[in-house]
Design a protein around this motif. Structure first.
Motif, mmCIF file in Angstrom:
data_model
loop_
_atom_site.group_PDB
_atom_site.id
_atom_site.type_symbol
_atom_site.label_atom_id
_atom_site.label_comp_id
_atom_site.label_asym_id
_atom_site.label_seq_id
_atom_site.Cartn_x
_atom_site.Cartn_y
_atom_site.Cartn_z
ATOM 1 N N ASP A 17 0.839 -1.206 0.000
ATOM 2 C CA ASP A 17 0.000 0.000 0.000
ATOM 3 C C ASP A 17 0.872 1.254 0.000
ATOM 4 O O ASP A 17 0.603 2.214 -0.725
ATOM 5 C CB ASP A 17 -0.908 0.043 1.240
ATOM 6 N N THR A 18 1.903 1.237 0.825
ATOM 7 C CA THR A 18 2.807 2.373 0.923
ATOM 8 C C THR A 18 3.532 2.569 -0.396
ATOM 9 O O THR A 18 3.652 3.697 -0.900
ATOM 10 C CB THR A 18 3.814 2.157 2.072
ATOM 11 N N GLU A 19 3.997 1.479 -0.980
ATOM 12 C CA GLU A 19 4.708 1.567 -2.256
ATOM 13 C C GLU A 19 3.793 2.092 -3.360
ATOM 14 O O GLU A 19 4.195 2.948 -4.165
ATOM 15 C CB GLU A 19 5.259 0.193 -2.636
ATOM 16 N N ALA A 20 2.555 1.628 -3.390
ATOM 17 C CA ALA A 20 1.609 2.104 -4.397
ATOM 18 C C ALA A 20 1.400 3.613 -4.264
ATOM 19 O O ALA A 20 1.400 4.336 -5.259
ATOM 20 C CB ALA A 20 0.282 1.357 -4.274
ATOM 21 N N GLN A 21 1.239 4.098 -3.019
ATOM 22 C CA GLN A 21 1.047 5.543 -2.828
ATOM 23 C C GLN A 21 2.286 6.331 -3.238
ATOM 24 O O GLN A 21 2.177 7.411 -3.805
ATOM 25 C CB GLN A 21 0.680 5.846 -1.368
ATOM 26 N N PHE A 22 3.462 5.788 -2.968
ATOM 27 C CA PHE A 22 4.707 6.453 -3.347
ATOM 28 C C PHE A 22 4.763 6.647 -4.863
ATOM 29 O O PHE A 22 4.992 7.757 -5.352
ATOM 30 C CB PHE A 22 5.901 5.623 -2.856
ATOM 31 N N TYR A 23 4.518 5.577 -5.619
ATOM 32 C CA TYR A 23 4.606 5.677 -7.078
ATOM 33 C C TYR A 23 3.462 6.496 -7.668
ATOM 34 O O TYR A 23 3.661 7.236 -8.638
ATOM 35 C CB TYR A 23 4.717 4.291 -7.711
ATOM 36 N N GLU A 24 2.266 6.410 -7.088
ATOM 37 C CA GLU A 24 1.159 7.246 -7.547
ATOM 38 C C GLU A 24 1.462 8.730 -7.325
ATOM 39 O O GLU A 24 1.144 9.573 -8.169
ATOM 40 C CB GLU A 24 -0.137 6.848 -6.844
ATOM 41 N N ARG A 33 1.338 14.020 -0.703
ATOM 42 C CA ARG A 33 1.058 12.580 -0.654
ATOM 43 C C ARG A 33 2.357 11.780 -0.621
ATOM 44 O O ARG A 33 2.481 10.812 0.120
ATOM 45 C CB ARG A 33 0.207 12.164 -1.859
ATOM 46 N N LEU A 34 3.330 12.195 -1.409
ATOM 47 C CA LEU A 34 4.607 11.502 -1.439
ATOM 48 C C LEU A 34 5.288 11.567 -0.074
ATOM 49 O O LEU A 34 5.777 10.551 0.431
ATOM 50 C CB LEU A 34 5.529 12.087 -2.511
ATOM 51 N N MET A 35 5.306 12.719 0.532
ATOM 52 C CA MET A 35 5.985 12.862 1.820
ATOM 53 C C MET A 35 5.233 12.158 2.949
ATOM 54 O O MET A 35 5.837 11.775 3.939
ATOM 55 C CB MET A 35 6.207 14.339 2.148
ATOM 56 N N SER A 36 3.935 11.935 2.784
ATOM 57 C CA SER A 36 3.167 11.271 3.840
ATOM 58 C C SER A 36 3.498 9.785 3.964
ATOM 59 O O SER A 36 3.154 9.167 4.966
ATOM 60 C CB SER A 36 1.666 11.460 3.612
ATOM 61 N N VAL A 37 4.158 9.189 2.976
ATOM 62 C CA VAL A 37 4.506 7.767 3.088
ATOM 63 C C VAL A 37 5.798 7.553 3.872
ATOM 64 O O VAL A 37 6.104 6.432 4.269
ATOM 65 C CB VAL A 37 4.616 7.067 1.705
ATOM 66 N N TRP A 38 6.556 8.608 4.102
ATOM 67 C CA TRP A 38 7.842 8.486 4.810
ATOM 68 C C TRP A 38 7.628 8.354 6.317
ATOM 69 O O TRP A 38 6.730 8.954 6.888
ATOM 70 C CB TRP A 38 8.728 9.699 4.522
ATOM 71 N N GLN A 70 9.533 20.351 -12.306
ATOM 72 C CA GLN A 70 9.632 20.026 -13.733
ATOM 73 C C GLN A 70 8.451 19.182 -14.199
ATOM 74 O O GLN A 70 8.390 18.805 -15.366
ATOM 75 C CB GLN A 70 10.940 19.284 -13.998
ATOM 76 N N GLY A 71 7.542 18.847 -13.303
ATOM 77 C CA GLY A 71 6.357 18.072 -13.659
ATOM 78 C C GLY A 71 6.363 16.694 -13.037
ATOM 79 O O GLY A 71 7.291 16.299 -12.335
ATOM 80 N N ALA A 72 5.312 15.968 -13.324
ATOM 81 C CA ALA A 72 5.150 14.610 -12.805
ATOM 82 C C ALA A 72 6.222 13.700 -13.398
ATOM 83 O O ALA A 72 6.790 13.986 -14.456
ATOM 84 C CB ALA A 72 3.756 14.089 -13.142
ATOM 85 N N ILE A 73 6.471 12.602 -12.708
ATOM 86 C CA ILE A 73 7.459 11.623 -13.153
ATOM 87 C C ILE A 73 6.706 10.363 -13.553
ATOM 88 O O ILE A 73 6.063 9.728 -12.720
ATOM 89 C CB ILE A 73 8.480 11.325 -12.030
ATOM 90 N N SER A 74 6.793 10.019 -14.813
ATOM 91 C CA SER A 74 6.086 8.848 -15.317
ATOM 92 C C SER A 74 6.922 7.606 -15.021
ATOM 93 O O SER A 74 7.666 7.117 -15.872
ATOM 94 C CB SER A 74 5.827 8.988 -16.823
ATOM 95 N N VAL A 75 6.817 7.124 -13.791
ATOM 96 C CA VAL A 75 7.601 5.976 -13.350
ATOM 97 C C VAL A 75 6.654 4.846 -12.957
ATOM 98 O O VAL A 75 5.644 5.077 -12.297
ATOM 99 C CB VAL A 75 8.546 6.353 -12.187
#
Length: 149
Positions: A17-24, A33-38, A70-75
């Motif tokens: 779940d944490t990994e999914a939120q990180f990549y999303e 949202r990215l910082m909330s997974v740390w 620079q924008g979103a990262i399509s990873v």
């Protein structure tokens, strides 16, 4: 600097779940949202491909803020290998990054290790270490077990 308390443990009930939120969050350039997974730990760290080791919430946030400018990262995480031991999860990830170039869009590859700890607030990231990869990294070399049980 403390991380935001926006996410609840129910949303981060498993390392996946944490990994999914990180990549999303990377894909939508959502810094909060990215910082909330740390994890709320002083020693969290992050290494971007070819970059220095970033230690602590403030340094990690500043780096991602610069990237998101620079924008979103399509990873996209691919070929995730998981190891779970007690309250620690280690994920080895082959990341496919879509990059726009002069000849159109192409894939770049990154090899990442994500480490998660189980906390009172759910599973939280404590390390994201990414190294440049190549198209050859798509193929894995896996040792087969020597003994059948």
């Amino acid at each position: 600097m403390q991380r935001p308390k926006a996410q609840t443990a129910a949303l981060l009930a498993a390392p996946e779940d944490t990994e999914a939120q990180f990549y999303e969050a990377l894909q939508s350039a959502d810094l909060e949202r990215l910082m909330s997974v740390w994890a709320d730990e002083e020693e969290i760290s992050c290494v971007h491909p070819g970059g220095p080791r970033l230690v602590g919430f403030g340094a990690i946030r500043a780096a991602f803020e610069g990237l998101f400018a620079q924008g979103a990262i399509s990873v996209h995480p691919e070929r995730v290998r998981r190891l779970l031991s007690g309250e620690t999860a280690i994920h080895q990830v082959l990341e496919r990054v879509q990059v726009d170039g002069p000849e159109g869009q192409h894939s770049a590859w990154v090899i990442a290790t994500n480490v998660y700890l189980k906390t009172a607030e759910g599973w939280r990231m404590v390390l994201h270490h990414a190294s440049p990869g190549t198209a050859h990294d798509i193929q894995e070399v896996v040792e087969e077990p020597a003994t059948l049980h």
